[in-house]
Design an enzyme around this catalytic site. Sequence first.
Site, PDB file in Angstrom:
ATOM      1  N   TYR A   1       0.839  -1.193   0.000  1.00 48.09           N
ATOM      2  CA  TYR A   1       0.000   0.000   0.000  1.00 48.09           C
ATOM      3  C   TYR A   1       0.882   1.253   0.000  1.00 48.09           C
ATOM      4  CZ  TYR A   1       0.978  -0.272   5.058  1.00 48.09           C
ATOM      5  OH  TYR A   1       1.594  -0.362   6.276  1.00 48.09           O
TER       6      TYR A   1
ATOM      7  N   HIS B   1       3.715  -6.998   4.164  1.00 49.85           N
ATOM      8  CA  HIS B   1       4.357  -7.310   5.437  1.00 49.85           C
ATOM      9  C   HIS B   1       3.319  -7.684   6.477  1.00 49.85           C
ATOM     10  CE1 HIS B   1       3.313  -3.021   5.738  1.00 49.85           C
ATOM     11  NE2 HIS B   1       3.216  -3.215   7.030  1.00 49.85           N
TER      12      HIS B   1
END
Length: 239
Positions: A148, A161
């Site tokens: 993002y 992540h």
Amino acid sequence: MSATDNSRFVIRDRNWHPKAFTPDYKTSIARSPRQALVSVPQSISESTGPDFSHLRFGEHDNDLLLNFNNGGLPVGERILVTGRVFDQYGKPIANTLVEMWQANAGGRYRHKNDRYLAPLDPNFGGVGRALTDSEGRYSFRTIKPGPYPWRNGPNDWRPAHIHFSISGPSIATRLITQLYFEGDPLIPLCPIVKSIANPAAVDLLIARLDMSNANPMDCLAYRFDIVLRGQRATHFENR
């Protein structure tokens, strides 16, 4: 070794960890200390507990495909994330709390302050917890999070992540860090990752594809081992 036995203490290598002040990681400018650090003695409660072995868990606490189920399964690539938690001497840490949180497959968190245009997934909460077994093993079933954009530079993106909190044998050993995925081209471009000068330290934050633990026709698997304290510690990201 008990949590209070310092006879074999291994001092942390400060050159291995990222510097607190890293201007390309914009929020470090305001958050980095302006004065010399002060060593604060640990209390007994900080160095000896808590004991998580009696913590009650829900049936799906470590299964993010089911723990926020609202009539369907979440959208995205189904994965398993497994690993072991060790102390600085390679001894597995049993019965310690491992918590994780993440964005959904579109790169959006279920958080009121996340305004990214990706939609929320009605069947994905993005949080889980597990207790390590006698050999320090933990496991989560989840969706691979999406990258993002974030307000750091004009076109900075976070790699996919997962955030981790590992309590260890005591509160004094608690580690908060992030897992990245092997082969992600955004890893070397991320300003947070680039705050870590040592490539070997970055490598310890990358989960490896583990086909031996994959579920055929269901989930790929990634392995992420975690080391608490000392020279081999899984590093703590820049605050």
